[in-house]
Motif scaffolding. Structure first.
Motif, PDB file in Angstrom:
ATOM      1  N   ILE A  59      12.772   1.056  -5.124  1.00 49.74           N
ATOM      2  CA  ILE A  59      13.140  -0.164  -4.416  1.00 49.74           C
ATOM      3  C   ILE A  59      12.278  -0.421  -3.176  1.00 49.74           C
ATOM      4  N   ILE A  60      12.275   0.511  -2.205  1.00 55.77           N
ATOM      5  CA  ILE A  60      11.545   0.237  -0.959  1.00 55.77           C
ATOM      6  C   ILE A  60      10.044   0.490  -1.114  1.00 55.77           C
ATOM      7  N   GLY A  61       9.645   1.101  -2.221  1.00 56.06           N
ATOM      8  CA  GLY A  61       8.219   1.324  -2.441  1.00 56.06           C
ATOM      9  C   GLY A  61       7.615   2.220  -1.385  1.00 56.06           C
ATOM     10  N   ASN A  62       6.558   1.717  -0.739  1.00 57.14           N
ATOM     11  CA  ASN A  62       5.843   2.486   0.285  1.00 57.14           C
ATOM     12  C   ASN A  62       6.209   2.074   1.700  1.00 57.14           C
ATOM     13  N   ALA A  63       7.385   1.453   1.860  1.00 58.97           N
ATOM     14  CA  ALA A  63       7.769   0.983   3.194  1.00 58.97           C
ATOM     15  C   ALA A  63       7.735   2.109   4.220  1.00 58.97           C
ATOM     16  N   ALA A  64       8.145   3.310   3.810  1.00 58.77           N
ATOM     17  CA  ALA A  64       8.155   4.447   4.731  1.00 58.77           C
ATOM     18  C   ALA A  64       6.758   4.975   5.009  1.00 58.77           C
ATOM     19  N   ASP A  65       5.766   4.578   4.187  1.00 64.15           N
ATOM     20  CA  ASP A  65       4.399   5.055   4.378  1.00 64.15           C
ATOM     21  C   ASP A  65       3.591   4.161   5.315  1.00 64.15           C
ATOM     22  N   VAL A  66       4.090   2.960   5.581  1.00 64.05           N
ATOM     23  CA  VAL A  66       3.366   2.040   6.456  1.00 64.05           C
ATOM     24  C   VAL A  66       3.599   2.470   7.896  1.00 64.05           C
ATOM     25  N   PRO A  67       2.568   2.869   8.613  1.00 56.74           N
ATOM     26  CA  PRO A  67       2.760   3.376   9.985  1.00 56.74           C
ATOM     27  C   PRO A  67       3.161   2.264  10.939  1.00 56.74           C
ATOM     28  N   THR A  68       3.891   2.623  11.963  1.00 56.43           N
ATOM     29  CA  THR A  68       4.288   1.662  12.994  1.00 56.43           C
ATOM     30  C   THR A  68       3.480   1.832  14.268  1.00 56.43           C
ATOM     31  N   THR A  69       2.782   2.951  14.418  1.00 55.83           N
ATOM     32  CA  THR A  69       1.882   3.171  15.549  1.00 55.83           C
ATOM     33  C   THR A  69       0.588   3.786  15.017  1.00 55.83           C
ATOM     34  N   MET A  70      -0.480   3.624  15.779  1.00 57.07           N
ATOM     35  CA  MET A  70      -1.791   4.163  15.405  1.00 57.07           C
ATOM     36  C   MET A  70      -2.093   3.863  13.933  1.00 57.07           C
ATOM     37  N   ALA A  72      -4.451   2.156  12.384  1.00 55.13           N
ATOM     38  CA  ALA A  72      -5.820   2.335  11.893  1.00 55.13           C
ATOM     39  C   ALA A  72      -6.111   3.803  11.590  1.00 55.13           C
ATOM     40  N   GLN A  73      -5.671   4.678  12.480  1.00 55.74           N
ATOM     41  CA  GLN A  73      -5.902   6.115  12.276  1.00 55.74           C
ATOM     42  C   GLN A  73      -5.144   6.630  11.058  1.00 55.74           C
ATOM     43  N   ARG A  74      -3.877   6.173  10.915  1.00 62.86           N
ATOM     44  CA  ARG A  74      -3.074   6.637   9.777  1.00 62.86           C
ATOM     45  C   ARG A  74      -3.625   6.091   8.460  1.00 62.86           C
ATOM     46  N   PHE A  75      -4.070   4.839   8.469  1.00 66.14           N
ATOM     47  CA  PHE A  75      -4.657   4.271   7.256  1.00 66.14           C
ATOM     48  C   PHE A  75      -5.967   4.985   6.896  1.00 66.14           C
ATOM     49  N   LYS A  76      -6.714   5.387   7.920  1.00 62.02           N
ATOM     50  CA  LYS A  76      -7.948   6.140   7.650  1.00 62.02           C
ATOM     51  C   LYS A  76      -7.617   7.466   6.961  1.00 62.02           C
ATOM     52  N   GLU A  77      -6.550   8.118   7.401  1.00 62.40           N
ATOM     53  CA  GLU A  77      -6.134   9.364   6.763  1.00 62.40           C
ATOM     54  C   GLU A  77      -5.786   9.124   5.291  1.00 62.40           C
ATOM     55  N   MET A  78      -5.166   7.957   5.006  1.00 63.75           N
ATOM     56  CA  MET A  78      -4.825   7.625   3.622  1.00 63.75           C
ATOM     57  C   MET A  78      -6.076   7.455   2.770  1.00 63.75           C
ATOM     58  N   THR A  79      -7.053   6.696   3.282  1.00 61.98           N
ATOM     59  CA  THR A  79      -8.255   6.459   2.480  1.00 61.98           C
ATOM     60  C   THR A  79      -9.104   7.726   2.384  1.00 61.98           C
ATOM     61  N   ASP A  80      -9.069   8.562   3.404  1.00 62.81           N
ATOM     62  CA  ASP A  80      -9.762   9.857   3.307  1.00 62.81           C
ATOM     63  C   ASP A  80      -9.169  10.704   2.177  1.00 62.81           C
ATOM     64  N   LYS A  81      -7.864  10.575   1.976  1.00 61.27           N
ATOM     65  CA  LYS A  81      -7.175  11.391   0.967  1.00 61.27           C
ATOM     66  C   LYS A  81      -7.254  10.779  -0.431  1.00 61.27           C
ATOM     67  N   HIS A  82      -7.028   9.457  -0.518  1.00 63.07           N
ATOM     68  CA  HIS A  82      -6.875   8.820  -1.825  1.00 63.07           C
ATOM     69  C   HIS A  82      -8.120   8.067  -2.294  1.00 63.07           C
ATOM     70  N   GLY A  83      -9.055   7.784  -1.402  1.00 69.33           N
ATOM     71  CA  GLY A  83     -10.219   6.993  -1.775  1.00 69.33           C
ATOM     72  C   GLY A  83     -10.343   5.758  -0.904  1.00 69.33           C
ATOM     73  N   GLU A  84     -11.482   5.080  -0.988  1.00 65.56           N
ATOM     74  CA  GLU A  84     -11.748   3.985  -0.052  1.00 65.56           C
ATOM     75  C   GLU A  84     -11.000   2.693  -0.365  1.00 65.56           C
ATOM     76  N   VAL A  85     -10.257   2.647  -1.479  1.00 63.56           N
ATOM     77  CA  VAL A  85      -9.370   1.520  -1.783  1.00 63.56           C
ATOM     78  C   VAL A  85      -7.994   2.103  -2.105  1.00 63.56           C
ATOM     79  N   VAL A  86      -7.015   1.796  -1.260  1.00 63.14           N
ATOM     80  CA  VAL A  86      -5.674   2.372  -1.396  1.00 63.14           C
ATOM     81  C   VAL A  86      -4.664   1.253  -1.604  1.00 63.14           C
ATOM     82  N   TYR A  87      -3.688   1.514  -2.467  1.00 60.67           N
ATOM     83  CA  TYR A  87      -2.638   0.520  -2.754  1.00 60.67           C
ATOM     84  C   TYR A  87      -1.298   0.982  -2.192  1.00 60.67           C
ATOM     85  N   LEU A  88      -0.609   0.067  -1.516  1.00 63.96           N
ATOM     86  CA  LEU A  88       0.761   0.289  -1.067  1.00 63.96           C
ATOM     87  C   LEU A  88       1.605  -0.898  -1.523  1.00 63.96           C
TER      88      LEU A  88
END
Length: 533
Positions: A59-70, A72-88
């Motif tokens: 139901i909520i999908g990736n709502a808990a994965d979307v950062p509320t602070t920092m 850009a840094q958190r999204f960079k960690e996601m693309t470093d882990k999953h690849g340069e195109v990430v889906y949420l």
């Protein structure tokens, strides 16, 4: 339940209150509907996988994965882990996070027809920013404003502004010499003064000019109002209809206050210019040029043209000024922390410009190190770490992945500036990364290619912003010495390199010492200001 607590916190209420529970249950049902609708994939989507990303919850999908602070840094960690195109998929809203400049270039630049839209935003209207084309959906109103702005800020058009930019740089130097502790305020005041003259023909004299204060208040309100995910009403626009007294509706009170600020920023200086135009005392400006051109066309709707002139004049500030303000403040921070860079820049200026005059735009081609300092100031700390999200108009395929229609596409500019393949040792301020054999190295990616956005949404004021940045940096380094501040015990104060968190990012206040290089350099400033305006 963490995501729901997060959502409730964005409403500034306790999740335990009954009214909020009603809202959250309603939100849950809306999310369920959107989630179910999102599973109805197109024919293209049925044969292609979605890009990789964190595993969604029911139901909520990736709502808990979307950062509320920092973010850009958190999204960079996601693309470093999953690849340069990430889906949420957050509560039914598909999001594409781009972690490389190459991916952003391919989607947002080369496929700009499909990625020039913006995400719908209830706060855009609630907070009084319905007029700014930065957030406008792609369409005729946006194209008209973009066209008008372009005629004033394309590379040839900005040449006419160079005398004003040089004079404002002199005023800035004078103010910083007299009140060095206020340099951060002087940076903002200088650019506001410049743009007021260009947009409205209004000369700013007093530091507490009401129009400058209106612009500053508007910029601060914008930065706070449009932090991605800050307000649940942007996820569920129906919440805009709840009454202001309802628990959880504090966002409406904030939006009402911001709306007054945004409209005052847009209207007050324009009305002043229109009064001057009626009296015949108006100086030529963006506002008067649009109005006078409309008057020469018999078929023009003057009232409609006034709205265009009002909006475009106010937009001129955002078309490069805010970016430059943050970058100049970052430059002062860098010069405090990297005295060896300052010494090399000053040596180049002394060789090219000499001690009997100040640098001008004519010196630009002969000052590659200064140009490199400007480029590194743009790269080192991102002004708009995530830019403004684009929106896909139709389903698309990218590198074998399915990009759903209506996706929020976020280019992580912060990540691009930290790509070690392009910028080795990215946390270090190093202008020489852009140089080769004493010249600008064209093989090194210019940070301006991503810092000002992509495609049809690229900032129209980027050329003006880069010119302003050059003349300020050259003028400051030629006349001033920036150094560490010293505490009462005589110990150097090493500033912390840290930026604010928001749509627009600025260096946190930091101490530094600013002094003129010599009495002769002070005299150069006063001599320049003595020339007729």
């Amino acid at each position: 339940m963490a995501a729901w607590h997060s959502s409730a916190s964005k409403l500034n209420v306790s999740p335990s209150s009954a009214p909020v529970c009603i809202l959250l249950i309603f939100s849950f049902l809306v999310a369920l509907h959107r989630f179910a609708g999102g599973r109805l994939r197109s024919r293209l989507g049925s044969r292609l996988p979605l890009p990789p990303g964190p595993k969604p919850l029911p139901i909520i999908g990736n709502a808990a994965d979307v950062p509320t602070t920092m973010m850009a840094q958190r999204f960079k960690e996601m693309t470093d882990k999953h690849g340069e195109v990430v889906y949420l998929n957050a509560l039914g809203q598909p999001m594409i996070i781009l972690g490389s400049h190459e991916a952003a270039l391919e989607l947002l630049d080369k496929r700009t027809a499909n990625y020039s839209d913006r995400q719908p935003s209830a706060m855009r209207e609630l907070a009084g920013w319905e007029w700014t084309f930065v957030l406008m959906p792609y369409g005729l109103p946006w194209r008209r404003r973009r066209k008008e702005l372009h005629q004033f800020f394309h590379p040839n058009a900005i040449l006419q502004h160079q005398p004003l930019q040089q004079r404002e740089a002199l005023k800035f130097l004078k103010n910083v010499i007299e009140k060095p502790d206020t340099f951060s305020h002087q940076v903002r005041h200088s650019f506001a003064s410049t743009i007021m003259r260009i947009a409205y023909g209004i000369k700013v004299i007093d530091e507490k000019d009401p129009y400058v204060e209106a612009i500053e208040a508007g910029s601060a309100a914008f930065t706070e109002a449009f932090v991605p995910g800050a307000f649940l009403v942007d996820t569920f626009p129906i919440l805009r209809h709840i009454p202001g007294w309802f628990p959880g509706a504090e966002f409406k009170q904030k939006a009402a206050a911001w709306k007054k600020i945004a409209h005052n920023m847009r209207d007050a200086p324009f009305e002043m210019t229109m009064e001057s135009l009626v009296k015949g005392t108006a100086e030529r400006s963006i506002a008067t040029t649009i109005i006078e051109k409309a008057r020469r066309k018999e078929c023009s709707d003057i009232s409609a043209e006034k709205i265009i002139a009002r909006d475009v004049s106010a937009l001129a500030y955002a078309a490069g000024a805010d970016t430059t303000i943050s970058t100049v403040q970052t430059f002062f921070l860098a010069m405090t922390c990297y005295p060896e860079v300052q010494a090399k820049a000053r040596a180049e200026l002394d060789t090219v410009v000499g001690s009997t005059r100040l640098p001008t735009f004519e010196d630009r081609g002969s000052l590659p190190y200064i140009t490199a300092v400007a480029k590194e100031s743009i790269r080192w700390q991102s002004v708009a770490p995530l830019g403004i999200p684009h929106r896909s108009l139709e389903d698309d395929e990218f590198r074998g992945y399915f990009i759903p229609k209506g996706s929020a596409v976020i280019a992580n500019l912060y990540a691009f500036s930290r790509d070690p393949r392009v910028y080795p040792d990215p946390e270090t301020f190093d202008p020489e990364r852009f140089l080769k054999d004493g010249k600008i190295n064209p093989d090194v990616q210019d940070p301006s290619t991503f810092a000002f956005g992509y495609g049809r949404r690229i900032c129209p004021g980027r050329h003006f912003a880069e010119a302003s940045l050059f003349i300020i940096i050259a003028s400051v380094l030629h006349t001033l010495t920036i150094d560490y501040a010293v505490d009462d015990g005589g110990k150097l104060i090493i500033p912390e390199v840290k930026m604010t968190d928001g749509v627009l990012s600025y260096p946190l206040p930091f101490p530094c010492s600013i002094k003129p290089r010599s009495p002769e350099h002070i005299q150069l400033v006063h001599t320049g200001l003595a020339q007729p305006d």
